[in-house]
Design a protein around this motif. Structure first.
Motif, PDB file in Angstrom:
ATOM      1  N   ARG A  99      39.834  16.143  44.563  1.00 45.86           N
ATOM      2  CA  ARG A  99      40.221  17.353  43.815  1.00 45.86           C
ATOM      3  C   ARG A  99      39.727  17.314  42.387  1.00 45.86           C
ATOM      4  NH1 ARG A  99      43.935  13.800  44.263  1.00 45.86           N
ATOM      5  NH2 ARG A  99      45.458  13.321  42.628  1.00 45.86           N
ATOM      6  N   ARG A 100      39.520  16.141  41.816  1.00 43.85           N
ATOM      7  CA  ARG A 100      39.031  16.035  40.441  1.00 43.85           C
ATOM      8  C   ARG A 100      37.550  15.688  40.374  1.00 43.85           C
ATOM      9  NH1 ARG A 100      43.355  11.970  38.349  1.00 43.85           N
ATOM     10  NH2 ARG A 100      45.003  12.761  39.638  1.00 43.85           N
ATOM     11  N   THR A 101      37.101  14.807  41.291  1.00 44.40           N
ATOM     12  CA  THR A 101      35.722  14.312  41.218  1.00 44.40           C
ATOM     13  C   THR A 101      34.737  15.137  42.018  1.00 44.40           C
ATOM     14  OG1 THR A 101      35.986  12.868  43.133  1.00 44.40           O
ATOM     15  CG2 THR A 101      36.586  11.943  40.967  1.00 44.40           C
ATOM     16  N   GLY A 102      35.208  15.793  43.073  1.00 35.63           N
ATOM     17  CA  GLY A 102      34.308  16.511  43.967  1.00 35.63           C
ATOM     18  C   GLY A 102      33.561  15.569  44.912  1.00 35.63           C
TER      19      GLY A 102
ATOM     20  N   TRP B  51      44.916  11.522  49.571  1.00 32.03           N
ATOM     21  CA  TRP B  51      44.206  12.362  50.545  1.00 32.03           C
ATOM     22  C   TRP B  51      44.934  13.687  50.757  1.00 32.03           C
ATOM     23  CZ3 TRP B  51      46.649  14.121  54.812  1.00 32.03           C
ATOM     24  CH2 TRP B  51      47.710  13.376  55.335  1.00 32.03           C
ATOM     25  N   TRP B  52      46.271  13.683  50.690  1.00 30.47           N
ATOM     26  CA  TRP B  52      47.035  14.907  50.888  1.00 30.47           C
ATOM     27  C   TRP B  52      46.842  15.848  49.699  1.00 30.47           C
ATOM     28  CZ3 TRP B  52      48.667  18.595  53.534  1.00 30.47           C
ATOM     29  CH2 TRP B  52      49.764  19.381  53.222  1.00 30.47           C
ATOM     30  N   LEU B  53      46.835  15.315  48.495  1.00 24.20           N
ATOM     31  CA  LEU B  53      46.586  16.137  47.308  1.00 24.20           C
ATOM     32  C   LEU B  53      45.174  16.728  47.371  1.00 24.20           C
ATOM     33  CD1 LEU B  53      48.217  13.775  44.671  1.00 24.20           C
ATOM     34  CD2 LEU B  53      49.243  15.799  45.757  1.00 24.20           C
ATOM     35  N   ASN B  54      44.200  15.911  47.811  1.00 23.39           N
ATOM     36  CA  ASN B  54      42.819  16.400  47.964  1.00 23.39           C
ATOM     37  C   ASN B  54      42.733  17.481  49.030  1.00 23.39           C
ATOM     38  OD1 ASN B  54      41.953  14.567  46.030  1.00 23.39           O
ATOM     39  ND2 ASN B  54      41.285  13.058  47.526  1.00 23.39           N
TER      40      ASN B  54
ATOM     41  N   GLN C 237      45.029  19.544  50.034  1.00 21.93           N
ATOM     42  CA  GLN C 237      45.635  20.790  49.563  1.00 21.93           C
ATOM     43  C   GLN C 237      44.668  21.568  48.671  1.00 21.93           C
ATOM     44  OE1 GLN C 237      50.055  20.527  48.579  1.00 21.93           O
ATOM     45  NE2 GLN C 237      49.468  18.366  48.721  1.00 21.93           N
ATOM     46  N   ALA C 238      43.854  20.840  47.895  1.00 20.74           N
ATOM     47  CA  ALA C 238      42.879  21.494  47.021  1.00 20.74           C
ATOM     48  C   ALA C 238      41.654  21.974  47.805  1.00 20.74           C
ATOM     49  CB  ALA C 238      42.441  20.540  45.907  1.00 20.74           C
ATOM     50  N   HIS C 239      41.258  21.218  48.829  1.00 17.42           N
ATOM     51  CA  HIS C 239      40.073  21.527  49.652  1.00 17.42           C
ATOM     52  C   HIS C 239      40.466  21.306  51.120  1.00 17.42           C
ATOM     53  CE1 HIS C 239      37.603  21.456  46.026  1.00 17.42           C
ATOM     54  NE2 HIS C 239      38.190  20.323  45.704  1.00 17.42           N
ATOM     55  N   PRO C 240      41.046  22.324  51.782  1.00 19.40           N
ATOM     56  CA  PRO C 240      41.586  22.124  53.135  1.00 19.40           C
ATOM     57  C   PRO C 240      40.557  21.981  54.250  1.00 19.40           C
ATOM     58  CG  PRO C 240      41.980  24.367  52.398  1.00 19.40           C
ATOM     59  CD  PRO C 240      41.378  23.646  51.243  1.00 19.40           C
ATOM     60  N   GLU C 241      39.293  22.294  53.997  1.00 25.74           N
ATOM     61  CA  GLU C 241      38.280  22.108  55.040  1.00 25.74           C
ATOM     62  C   GLU C 241      37.774  20.679  54.957  1.00 25.74           C
ATOM     63  OE1 GLU C 241      35.373  25.216  54.678  1.00 25.74           O
ATOM     64  OE2 GLU C 241      36.740  26.670  55.565  1.00 25.74           O
ATOM     65  N   VAL C 242      38.104  19.890  55.984  1.00 28.62           N
ATOM     66  CA  VAL C 242      37.805  18.467  55.976  1.00 28.62           C
ATOM     67  C   VAL C 242      37.151  18.057  57.293  1.00 28.62           C
ATOM     68  CG1 VAL C 242      39.673  17.912  54.355  1.00 28.62           C
ATOM     69  CG2 VAL C 242      40.128  17.866  56.800  1.00 28.62           C
ATOM     70  N   THR C 243      36.721  16.813  57.328  1.00 27.38           N
ATOM     71  CA  THR C 243      36.126  16.240  58.537  1.00 27.38           C
ATOM     72  C   THR C 243      36.976  15.068  58.992  1.00 27.38           C
ATOM     73  OG1 THR C 243      33.922  16.827  57.748  1.00 27.38           O
ATOM     74  CG2 THR C 243      34.038  15.191  59.508  1.00 27.38           C
ATOM     75  N   VAL C 244      37.183  14.955  60.287  1.00 22.41           N
ATOM     76  CA  VAL C 244      37.839  13.775  60.841  1.00 22.41           C
ATOM     77  C   VAL C 244      36.868  13.097  61.787  1.00 22.41           C
ATOM     78  CG1 VAL C 244      40.194  14.651  60.600  1.00 22.41           C
ATOM     79  CG2 VAL C 244      38.961  15.044  62.725  1.00 22.41           C
ATOM     80  N   GLN C 245      36.956  11.790  61.834  1.00 19.37           N
ATOM     81  CA  GLN C 245      36.166  10.990  62.768  1.00 19.37           C
ATOM     82  C   GLN C 245      37.149  10.386  63.755  1.00 19.37           C
ATOM     83  OE1 GLN C 245      32.741  10.528  62.750  1.00 19.37           O
ATOM     84  NE2 GLN C 245      32.989   9.472  64.690  1.00 19.37           N
ATOM     85  N   LEU C 246      36.951  10.725  65.027  1.00 12.60           N
ATOM     86  CA  LEU C 246      37.759  10.172  66.104  1.00 12.60           C
ATOM     87  C   LEU C 246      36.906   9.202  66.895  1.00 12.60           C
ATOM     88  CD1 LEU C 246      39.296  13.555  67.254  1.00 12.60           C
ATOM     89  CD2 LEU C 246      40.423  11.810  65.868  1.00 12.60           C
TER      90      LEU C 246
END
Length: 164
Positions: A56-59, A90-93, A95-104
């Motif tokens: 959220r701060r660093t991008g 990770w939760w704070l991030n 909330q700021a950028h909700p489109e994320v990637t998960v690796q399963l």
């Protein structure tokens, strides 16, 4: 939390040990290039996934490994910090950028993260309670409500099929 409440709560390892376990798990994942460190949930057990958020701060991309279970096409995790008081980064991030990637274990997914609310939260909380008998007592250690995080497939992203 009072001494009486702690006496009835399950005991947690020291904070330094919890942090060391996280660092070790991420290191194992990196050393083995993702071949070790992730697993699917099984009946009555949670699995692990790698969550990549944008700081959220660093991008910059940030990676965490979290426990989860499946709820239809959604993945469900908890925004807990080893049952510590602070919200996980990770939760704070997310909330700021909700489109994320998960690796399963079976590959990456593009997902959208959000907090469950109302009946959905209650239903998913009950599922976590089935996985861990001490769940409510551990959650009571936190000064604020633990968010139940739903990771939904992003629109236009095919859901993976499971043949095995």
């Amino acid at each position: 939390m009072s001494a009486e409440q702690r006496a009835g709560s399950p005991r947690l390892p020291p904070r330094w040990f919890i942090r060391l376990a996280w660092v070790t798990h991420r290191s194992i994942y990196r050393v083995f290039r993702g071949r070790v460190g992730l697993w699917r949930p099984r009946p009555g057990k949670w699995g692990t996934l790698r969550l990549t958020t944008i700081g959220r701060r660093t991008g910059q991309q940030r990676m965490s490994i979290v426990g989860y279970f499946e709820d239809g096409p959604n993945l469900v995790t908890l925004a807990m910090n080893g049952w510590g008081a602070a919200e996980p980064a990770w939760w704070l991030n997310l909330q700021a950028h909700p489109e994320v990637t998960v690796q399963l274990v079976d590959g990456p997914r593009q997902v959208y993260g959000r907090a469950a609310t109302g009946e959905e939260r209650e239903r998913l909380w009950a599922r976590w309670r089935e996985i861990d008998n001490n769940f409510d007592a551990l959650a009571a250690r936190r000064p604020s409500e633990t968010a139940v995080v739903v990771l939904e497939p992003r629109a236009g992203t095919p859901s993976p099929s499971r043949d095995n």
